[in-house]
Every structure is written in structure tokens, then in C-alpha cells.
Design a protein around this motif. Structure first.
Motif: not given
Length: 359
Positions: A299-319
Motif C-alpha cells: 500500500l501507498n499512504i501519502l499526505g496531500s496538503y492543499v496545492g501549489n500555484r499550478q494545481d490551483a490554475r488547473e483546478a480553476l480551468d477545469i471548473a
């Protein structure tokens, strides 16, 4: 270049000290242009999303204490009305509509920033936690970290993408899944959860939603979940997930709820090679799971903490393209306390957006 009249005082939701009652103040000072440091900007807010993190900040139940007095909020959308003198190479200008995220600022030069983990920068400033956030009419932010809002995308629809959206989008993005894989989303009917259902579908994943109640069930199925498991009705969630996936279990789980039991269950219903993305923050609780089966099942157990500037742009563009829609209701800032009460009791379906223009 536009010019703006900036008032001396404003309305703000203030927590004077950790655990103190929320106060709606009408006399909170507004930082003037001449007082802005290089790299700072002043944003006149149209609206701000309300996030469960803001409740944690107000009551101070996380291991990392917030600063006080505190103005919470980290999902703000508004117009830049001032930029500090001697700001060089600013990527934004006066009049731009921008979003303000949990990560208010970072140094951009440390190893974490260079590798795209700006949120882990040791010098990071956090909106509504270590610096004043977006539950006010005017907020100081930073030109290198505000996020441009796509043209034509309504501000109230964009607000919740700036934290809830980018957080679940990044977790799914790094969940080591492929189109057609099964993903389990505990807390799927909540603020983060209902967005995770949609981003998972955009990525071609098959969704199993876990939550409780008819309203949340209907919402999750409407948004594209193939299966819904009511955790109050299920006698064995692990068995239900395995049955839904042909017996092997899910390829990934993104746990956005703050209940520690959701994490333990995930390690049990994941198939071999599966990935647990830890997103929800349940204060000082521990992740309890079998080390033997974590190893045995690879198994892989990963912490994912908010996002960076690029993640934000990608998420906004999809929405902004209409592939993800925030289900939200709009309330005035004066109703923030009742919003917190709803979060505390788990009765909020979707998101709440505060209209900062209403008096």
C-alpha cells in the motif's frame, strides 16, 4: 490605470483569542496603499468561501496554533485595488480579478518551492491562520501567489475551488490511478467531497461515495458516483467496498473527512498496490493500521496538503469549463457563526459562500 478609493475601516469577522466567540466588527482597519510592503497587494473582496479549516482555526484544536487576533477565511475572490510601491515584475495589476488561497505566500526559493511543494515552504504564510484571511471586505495578499480567475467564471462559483477544489484535485492527481480505476471518497457529500466526486469523474475514475443521509446520497449519485455507502446504515463498510469492486477492493481512497476511522477503514478496503491519499485533518488523532498488511499489500499512504500555484490554475480551468460545479449557498458575513455551527454538526451539504458586498 484605474484608481480606487480605499476606506480607513471595514467589516470583518474577528476571533480575538483562541476559542473566543466570533465577533463581527465594523471598525477593523484597512491597510492603505502607502503602507503595503513590496510584493503585497490589497484585494477588495466580492466573496469568500467558508471552509472547515476556518472552524479549526477559530477553536484552535490543531497541533499548530493560529495567530490571534485572527480573521479567518482563505477562499476569497476580488479585485486588486492597490499594490505596494517598489514591487518588481508583478504578474498581476490593478483591476485584475484574483483568488486568495490557504497558501498566502512562500519564499519561492527554498527546495520545497523549487520542487513545486510551495505549501511546505518553511516560510509559508497561511491565509486566515498565520496572516489575516478573507472574512473581511479588504485583505492584504501577495502578487506572486494570488491566482487569476478565468474570465467569465463567476466569483462565487470560483471561491470554493481555491481551497476545496484545488485540495481534492491535487489529491486525485497524485493518487496513482488510471482511467477506469475505482476510487473511494469518504465524506463525499461534504464541501470537499462533492468536488472530489466531480474531479474524479473528470479523470475517468469510478467513484464509490461514502457519507450519510438522503440529501448527500442524492447529491453524490447526481454528480456521477456509481455507488453510495451510507456509513450509518452499513454493517461492514470494508465488505461493501470490496463487493462493489468485484472483491479486490478499490485502487485509491481520498479521505476528506476528519474522522480518523475513515483512514483505518481505507487501508482495509484498498486492493494490493492501492493508494491512500490523506487529506482531512482530524486534529491530534493517529492513523492506526496494520503494518503487516500495509507491507503485504504494497500500500501507498501519502499526505496531500492543499496545492501549489499550478494545481490551483488547473483546478480553476477545469471548473471554469463547466466540468466541475460547486454546489453552494450564499450567505452574508453576519451569518458566519451559524455556518460554523452547521459545520460542527455535519449538516452542511456542499459549500457556503459569504457575500462580502452585503451590508
Amino acid at each position: 490605470m484605474p484608481t480606487y478609493n480605499i476606506p480607513k475601516t471595514q467589516k470583518a469577522a474577528v476571533v480575538e483569542k483562541t476559542g473566543a466567540p466570533l465577533q463581527i466588527r465594523n471598525d477593523w482597519p484597512v491597510k492603505q496603499q502607502k503602507d503595503l510592503a513590496p510584493g503585497e497587494c490589497l484585494v477588495k473582496l466580492d466573496c469568500s468561501g467558508a471552509c472547515h479549516t476556518d472552524l479549526h482555526a477559530a477553536i484552535g484544536d490543531w497541533p499548530v496554533p493560529p495567530v490571534t487576533p485572527l480573521i479567518g477565511g482563505h477562499e476569497g475572490v476580488g479585485i486588486i485595488v492597490a499594490i505596494g510601491d517598489n514591487t518588481s515584475n508583478s504578474p498581476v495589476k490593478l483591476g485584475d480579478r484574483v483568488g486568495i488561497k490557504w497558501l498566502a505566500d512562500s519564499c519561492l526559493n527554498c527546495e520545497h518551492c523549487r520542487k513545486g511543494r510551495e505549501q511546505n515552504c518553511p516560510h509559508a504564510k497561511l491565509s486566515g491562520y498565520t496572516v489575516d484571511g478573507t472574512f473581511q471586505e479588504y485583505v492584504v495578499s501577495y502578487v506572486n501567489h494570488v491566482t487569476p480567475i478565468p474570465e467569465g467564471f463567476p466569483s462565487d462559483a470560483a471561491a470554493s475551488i481555491l481551497c476545496a477544489g484545488v485540495t481534492v484535485y491535487r489529491a486525485i492527481k497524485y493518487s496513482q490511478t488510471n482511467p477506469g480505476d475505482w476510487i473511494v471518497l469518504p465524506g463525499a457529500g461534504g464541501g470537499l467531497g462533492h468536488l472530489s466526486v466531480q474531479y474524479a469523474r473528470v479523470c475517468g475514475l469510478r467513484v464509490i461515495a461514502i457519507d450519510t443521509g438522503a440529501e448527500k446520497k442524492n447529491l453524490c449519485l447526481k454528480l456521477g458516483a456509481e455507488k453510495f455507502i451510507d456509513f450509518k446504515e452499513s454493517k461492514d463498510i470494508v465488505a461493501d467496498v470490496r463487493n462493489a469492486t468485484g472483491g479486490e477492493g478499490a485502487h485509491a481512497a481520498v479521505v476528506t473527512s476528519s474522522a480518523p476511522g475513515g483512514y483505518t477503514q481505507a487501508t482495509e478496503y484498498l486492493r494490493s498496490g492501492g493508494t491512500l491519499m490523506c487529506v482531512g485533518l482530524p486534529g491530534d488523532s493517529k492513523l492506526v493500521t496494520s503494518i503487516f498488511f500495509t507491507v503485504f499489500k504494497s500500500l501507498n499512504i501519502l499526505g496531500s496538503y492543499v496545492g501549489n500555484r499550478q494545481d490551483a490554475r488547473e483546478a480553476l480551468d477545469i471548473a471554469a469549463r463547466g466540468d466541475v460545479k460547486v454546489h453552494f449557498s450564499v450567505k452574508p458575513l453576519a451569518e458566519l457563526k451559524s455556518v460554523y455551527d452547521g459545520m460542527h454538526h455535519g449538516t452542511v451539504a456542499g459549500r457556503i459562500v459569504l457575500d462580502m458586498t452585503k451590508k
